[in-house]
Structures are given as structure tokens and as C-alpha cells.
Design an enzyme around this catalytic site. Structure first.
Site, PDB file in Angstrom:
ATOM      1  N   GLU A  18       1.986  11.645  -0.349  1.00  0.00           N
ATOM      2  CA  GLU A  18       1.100  12.804  -0.213  1.00  0.00           C
ATOM      3  C   GLU A  18       1.836  14.030   0.304  1.00  0.00           C
ATOM      4  OE1 GLU A  18       0.550   9.732   0.713  1.00  0.00           O
ATOM      5  OE2 GLU A  18      -1.549   9.139   0.432  1.00  0.00           O
ATOM      6  N   THR A  52      -0.022   6.695  -5.123  1.00  0.00           N
ATOM      7  CA  THR A  52       0.415   5.901  -3.964  1.00  0.00           C
ATOM      8  C   THR A  52       0.195   4.437  -4.312  1.00  0.00           C
ATOM      9  OG1 THR A  52      -1.769   5.898  -2.974  1.00  0.00           O
ATOM     10  CG2 THR A  52      -0.300   7.676  -2.340  1.00  0.00           C
ATOM     11  N   LYS A  79      -4.081  -5.105  18.047  1.00  0.00           N
ATOM     12  CA  LYS A  79      -5.011  -4.718  19.114  1.00  0.00           C
ATOM     13  C   LYS A  79      -5.326  -5.937  19.960  1.00  0.00           C
ATOM     14  CE  LYS A  79      -6.622  -0.807  16.563  1.00  0.00           C
ATOM     15  NZ  LYS A  79      -7.297  -0.436  15.345  1.00  0.00           N
ATOM     16  N   TRP A 134      -2.679  -1.667  22.722  1.00  0.00           N
ATOM     17  CA  TRP A 134      -2.162  -1.620  21.367  1.00  0.00           C
ATOM     18  C   TRP A 134      -0.697  -2.034  21.411  1.00  0.00           C
ATOM     19  CZ3 TRP A 134      -4.093   2.978  17.909  1.00  0.00           C
ATOM     20  CH2 TRP A 134      -5.484   2.924  17.843  1.00  0.00           C
TER      21      TRP A 134
HETATM   22  P1  ADP Z   1       3.433   3.338   0.024  1.00  0.00           P
HETATM   23  O1  ADP Z   1       4.250   2.756   1.125  1.00  0.00           O
HETATM   24  O2  ADP Z   1       1.968   3.138   0.217  1.00  0.00           O
HETATM   25  O3  ADP Z   1       3.980   3.066  -1.305  1.00  0.00           O
HETATM   26  P2  ADP Z   1       4.494   5.927   0.696  1.00  0.00           P
HETATM   27  O4  ADP Z   1       5.825   5.754   0.139  1.00  0.00           O
HETATM   28  O5  ADP Z   1       3.826   7.225   0.546  1.00  0.00           O
HETATM   29  O6  ADP Z   1       3.501   4.909   0.088  1.00  0.00           O
HETATM   30  O7  ADP Z   1       4.535   5.472   2.203  1.00  0.00           O
HETATM   31  C1  ADP Z   1       4.380   6.340   3.271  1.00  0.00           C
HETATM   32  C2  ADP Z   1       4.385   5.545   4.533  1.00  0.00           C
HETATM   33  O8  ADP Z   1       5.622   4.854   4.686  1.00  0.00           O
HETATM   34  C3  ADP Z   1       4.260   6.385   5.763  1.00  0.00           C
HETATM   35  O9  ADP Z   1       2.918   6.703   6.039  1.00  0.00           O
HETATM   36  C4  ADP Z   1       4.883   5.487   6.820  1.00  0.00           C
HETATM   37  O10 ADP Z   1       3.970   4.547   7.314  1.00  0.00           O
HETATM   38  C5  ADP Z   1       5.945   4.762   6.059  1.00  0.00           C
HETATM   39  N1  ADP Z   1       7.244   5.390   6.302  1.00  0.00           N
HETATM   40  C6  ADP Z   1       7.908   6.245   5.516  1.00  0.00           C
HETATM   41  N2  ADP Z   1       9.085   6.602   6.062  1.00  0.00           N
HETATM   42  C7  ADP Z   1       9.176   5.960   7.242  1.00  0.00           C
HETATM   43  C8  ADP Z   1      10.138   5.927   8.312  1.00  0.00           C
HETATM   44  N3  ADP Z   1      11.277   6.606   8.265  1.00  0.00           N
HETATM   45  N4  ADP Z   1       9.850   5.154   9.371  1.00  0.00           N
HETATM   46  C9  ADP Z   1       8.712   4.444   9.452  1.00  0.00           C
HETATM   47  N5  ADP Z   1       7.785   4.440   8.489  1.00  0.00           N
HETATM   48  C10 ADP Z   1       7.993   5.181   7.406  1.00  0.00           C
END
Ligand code: ADP
Length: 541
Positions: free
Chosen positions: A327, A182, A436, A441
């Protein structure tokens, strides 16, 4: 009483064998510079056999990590199957990471061999002294350029010396197949280790009609990088189904993409919203024939409702909005309309499609409040989303931070959500982005979406700024469209926001910036803005 069905191991090898036998003529195309390299599943699966022989000959054994530093192209796809099916672990590296993180990841994963594009030789030369476990470099091209890396060989030379038949081993379904890290918003990146079983079931999940619904008839173009959650797992599903693939290579400007989508008659594509925002601007100004395109999968960050509407109303193109995480391999939810929602007025339908949507079968979801209690499906109460299922991690790879991410056997996503009566999820924020203010929120994402629906706005990011009385208050950072750079005013944005929000939710100030900083996978990087504006003095409102 036991069921009496076969104890059949769910591994990727049958995907490979199926495509080899059933779809040898189906095309796999890669854009390479100005030209297109055309091959077929027949040729590619044969080359995968040669590659597996080459990996075995260089000493790669069961469980060894095979790293890649590459674009979306056919060779990379070959590695996607050669490594896992011979028992090794594919490990695509993120091309846009800073050098210290790359070194950390390569050493943490203990990568044995590194496959890389010729143009990255100078960058890798600089890092190689820090790699502790890499024993072999392979240049993904016909020849080896001038380089100090050693030992080094070219991909095509490797393949030339091998035979296509490989005695594929009988793997166990829980054997590791691939890994990704990640991007790590704080601290070092964390490793996710996918199993054959999880990739197998995830491929099934992607191809369900109620999900993304990839099918054999598609011509699929993954724009999401193959290092970003394995191109969202889609190359495995494509092999499983025998779907034709168009790999876009390194050049991903809106014009490159539009030309390729049109020329290759692509039917389905996938990428992050920023990419499709760029394409939308181009399509608004120039004509391309995208009549074959039946869907554009958008995920990785929220697809703004205005973008979903603009594509559909102005260009007849359908956004398939999905949510997921590294994940989760990554598929979690897909925002398709239910039968009962099809007749709703436009505005309501688009609002539903801009939600992240219901979980796909295979993924279980729930939201938990601050006291650890599940929140009701009332579409109002905020909670942290937790998930479980067969393609969701149970532990990070060799990482002592693992326990913090789990709660009673569920994985804590770090996303704050509301859930409606249909189980459809709406992300209101990442837990660290939520503002916050007093006891309330405020969702930064909601506000960004509304600001970005203003016709003069290109991008917007809303962040929390410390406030003496309220703890935190919102600051909106707005990027005007080029034509309105000098004319867009704060008042216009406030007027627009007032149609949707009461006073207490309005940002305390609006600043105009040239661009929202992006992460290595093209998402808004709000931590950069937070640092930049941490001492910002908000005006009294
Ligand atoms: P990183 O962004 O840390 O590289 P990931 O690709 O695993 O890692 O990101 C996952 C995160 O991206 C999710 O927990 C969420 O916050 C955000 N995310 C993914 N898809 C969407 C979506 N369709 N709408 C909003 N947020 C999203």
C-alpha cells in the site's frame, strides 16, 4: 498568493526519454538459463516504443490493464514502461499464488491482455476458461509454444512488426500507471492502484542518500520479484537515474545469486530476509568475490540483528534494512544510523540497524493506542502504526473493505510498533501476530530474533496458542541448522532466551520443525503454523 512555478505533471514518460537520450550505452543484463542476455538502455527504450505500438494495435486503450506473469527480466522491464507511458496500467501477477486467487485477481482487475513466460503456458491454459476479460495472450519469448490459448502471439514477433517511434501521450500525473494486489492474509487479495505521480515521487524517495540511495553509478540487481510491489518500485528509479541493471531471471538459489553478484560486479541488490539468510550460509562456506557490493537492501520482513551483524563482521557486507508495504509503493522507513549514533559501541549500533528505522522524507508516521490516542515516542508504549504521504494509497481498488483501513485520513498499517525519541520505528509485531497473554502483549518477532541469533538455529517462528488461564501463550517453532538437527535441545534455547527475557515472556513450549512455511513472497507464513498448532496442549511451566 500562488507560487509561480510550472504546473509540471509528474509522469514516468520523462524517465524513459531521459534514459533514452542520456544513457543509451548503459547495460541491462538478464540471466537466462546458463547464459546472460546483454542489452542497453538504448536498445531497451527503442523496444519499449515498439511494444507501445503493439499494445495500441491490439486495442489497448487508456486505463486498460496489461497483466504480466513473469520473472525479473528485461522484457518484463520493457512492459514496466511501455504500458504506463502509453496510458495503460501495468499489472504484474504473483507467480506463487494459488489458482483461485489468480483467477479472482485477473477478473477483479479486468485484465485485457496477459503476457507470460513460455513455461507457464500449461498453467495458464488451465485457468483461461475462468478469465472473463482477457482478450489476448502474449508469450514472452521468440516463438509461441504448442498451446490451446487463443488468440496468442509471441513477444518478439509483436515487436518485429512495429516501429520504435511512439507518440507518447501527455498524461496527467494522477492517471493510473500500475497495480499490485496484496497477498491477502484473510479474504480475497486487495488491489492497490499506483499513479504516475506516486511512482515518480517514490523513485525520488528511493534515490535520496538518506534512504536507499540508488545512484547512476550503481549496478543494481533486484532479486525481489517484479510482482512484489513492483520490485519495490526500484525499476522505475533505475530508469530515472540510468542505473545499470542485472535481472536474475528465474533461478534464485544462493549459489546462482552469489555467482551473478560476483560476475556482474553488482553494487546494490534487494530482497527479503529469507533469501539473504540462505546466501549467508553459502558465503560462510564458500568464497565469492563480492567486493563491489556496497549494500543489500532487506525488507518485506524483519532483518534479524544476528544476520546484519554476521554479514558485516564476517563478510564486510552492509545490510540496508527497510520497511514498507504494498500500500506504500512500498518505501516507508530505512534504518540508517544518525550522525549522533555513529560512535556508539557495536552492540548498540547493530540494535539500531535492526529496527525498521525513521520514516524517509515524504512519509509521515504516528502510532495510535487502543483508545485512538497517539502514543509517546518513549520506545516503550505499543501502538498501531499509521502513515500518510504522496506514495501511500487513499483507497483500495474497487473494494468495500477500504474504510476499515483508514483513520482520519491516515492509512492503518496493521503493524504494532514502538517509536523512540528520534522517531525511529521498531515493529514489535503485526497486529495479528502479537501474543496477548493476560494483560500483557508479547512480541513474537522479538523472540524469533533472539532465537535465530542462537548459532545452532536456522529459522524460528513464535505463535500464540490458546491458553485457559492466560488467553494466549507463546509456542516457539524452531528449525535447527542441518548440522544440529539431532543435537539441539529445548534447554539450550531456553538458556539462550533467559539472557534476554524474564520468565513470563518465555515460550511455554518449543517444538522442532523442518522448515517454517513461507508465503508467496517468501515471508514466514505463521497462519499455517497457527492452524497446525491450534489445539496444541501446552505443558505446565
Ligand atoms: P504481504 O506480506 O501481505 O504480502 P506486504 O509485502 O505489503 O504484503 O507486507 C507488508 C508488511 O510486511 C508490513 O506491514 C510489515 O508487517 C511487514 N514488513 C515489511 N518490511 C518489514 C521489515 N523491515 N521488518 C518487519 N516487518 C516488515
Amino acid at each position: 498568493m500562488q507560487g509561480l512555478m510550472m504546473d509540471y505533471q509528474l509522469t514516468l514518460t520523462p524517465f524513459l526519454e531521459r534514459a533514452m537520450r542520456m544513457f543509451p550505452k548503459k547495460e541491462i543484463v538478464t540471466k537466462s538459463g546458463p547464459s546472460l542476455e546483454r542489452s542497453t538502455y538504448g536498445e531497451v527504450t527503442e523496444r519499449i516504443g515498439r511494444l507501445a505500438n503493439a499494445l495500441a494495435r491490439m486495442g489497448i486503450r487508456s486505463g486498460d490493464r496489461v497483466a504480466t506473469f513473469s520473472f525479473n527480466n528485461t522484457r518484463h522491464f520493457e512492459l514496466y514502461f511501455a504500458a504506463p507511458c502509453m496510458g495503460a496500467v501495468l499489472h504484474p501477477l504473483n507467480l506463487r499464488l494459488p489458482p483461485d486467487q489468480l483467477v479472482y485477481i485477473v477478473n477483479h482487475a479486468e485484465d485485457k491482455v496477459l503476457f507470460f513466460e513460455p513455461q507457464f503456458a500449461p498453467a495458464i491454459e488451465k485457468l483461461s476458461a475462468h478469465f472473463k476479460t482477457v482478450k489476448q495472450y502474449v508469450v514472452m519469448g521468440p516463438t509461441v509454444p504448442e498451446t490451446t490459448l487463443s488468440p496468442v502471439v509471441s513477444y518478439e514477433e509483436l515487436l518485429r512488426n512495429e516501429i520504435p517511434d511512439y507518440p507518447w501521450p501527455r498524461l496527467q500525473e494522477n492517471d493510473a500507471a500500475a497495480m499490485c494486489y496484496t497477498s491477502g492474509t484473510t479474504g480475497n487479495p486487495k488491489g492497490v492502484m499506483y499513479s504516475h505521480r506516486s511512482l515518480y515521487l517514490h523513485s525520488m524517495g528511493l534515490s535520496m542518500a538518506d534512504s536507499v540511495g540508488l545512484v547512476e553509478r550503481d549496478i543494481y540487481m533486484p532479486v525481489v520479484p517484479m510482482f512484489h510491489v513492483l520490485a519495490w518500485g526500484t525499476p522505475f528509479a533505475a530508469m530515472m537515474l540510468g542505473t545499470s541493471i542485472v535481472f536474475p531471471g528465474p533461478h534464485l538459489t544462493p549459489r546462482d545469486l552469489a555467482e551473478l553478484l560476483s560476475a556482474e560486479k553488482v553494487t546494490l541488490t534487494a530482497g527479503v530476509p529469507t533469501l539473504w539468510m540462505g546466501l549467508l550460509n553459502l558465503l560462510d562456506n564458500e568464497r565469492y568475490d563480492l567486493s563491489n557490493l556496497r549494500g543489500m537492501v532487506v525488507g518485506g520482513a524483519a532483518a534479524p540483528q544476528s544476520m546484519i551483524e554476521a554479514y558485516e563482521k564476517r563478510h564486510g557486507l552492509k545490510i540496508i534494512h527497510a520497511w514498507g508495504m504494498t500500500e506504500m509503493t512500498p518505501l516507508g522507513t530505512v534504518s540508517n544510523l544518525l550522525r549522533s549514533q555513529e560512535g556508539l559501541p557495536d552492540a548498540e549500533r547493530f540494535a539500531i540497524r535492526a529496527r525498521q528505522g525513521p520514516p524517509v522524507p515524504g512519509v509521515e508516521t504516528r502510532a495510535i493506542d487502543e483508545n485512538g490516542k497517539e502514543v509517546p515516542w518513549d520506545n516503550k508504549t505499543f501502538g498501531e502504526l499509521e502513515v500518510r504521504g504522496p506514495w501511500i494509497i487513499k483507497s483500495y481498488y474497487n473494494d468495500e473493505r477500504t474504510p476499515q483501513s483508514f483513520h482520519d485520513g491516515w492509512f492503518k498499517t496493521g503493524d504494532v510498533v514502538v517509536i523512540d525519541e528520534n522517531g525511529s520505528i521498531q515493529i514489535v509485531d503485526r497486529s495479528k501476530d502479537v501474543i496477548k497473554s493476560g494483560g500483557e502483549w508479547i512480541s513474537s518477532q522479538d523472540m524469533e530474533n533472539v532465537i535465530m541469533s542462537h548459532p545452532k538455529v536456522a529459522e524460528a517462528a513464535v505463535i500464540a496458542v490458546p491458553h485457559p488461564k492466560w488467553q494466549e501463550r507463546p509456542l516457539a517453532c524452531v528449525v535447527p541448522k542441518p548440522d544440529f538437527k539431532d543435537s539441539l535441545t529445548k534447554e539450550e534455547i531456553y538458556e539462550h532466551l533467559k539472557t534476554k527475557f524474564t520468565k513470563m515472556y518465555l515460550p511455554d513450549d518449543i517444538v522442532f520443525i523442518d522448515a517454517v512455511p513461507k508465503t508467496s513472497v517468501g515471508k514466514f507464513d505463521k497462519k499455517v503454523l497457527r492452524v497446525q498448532y491450534k489445539d496444541y496442549v501446552l505443558p505446565d511451566r
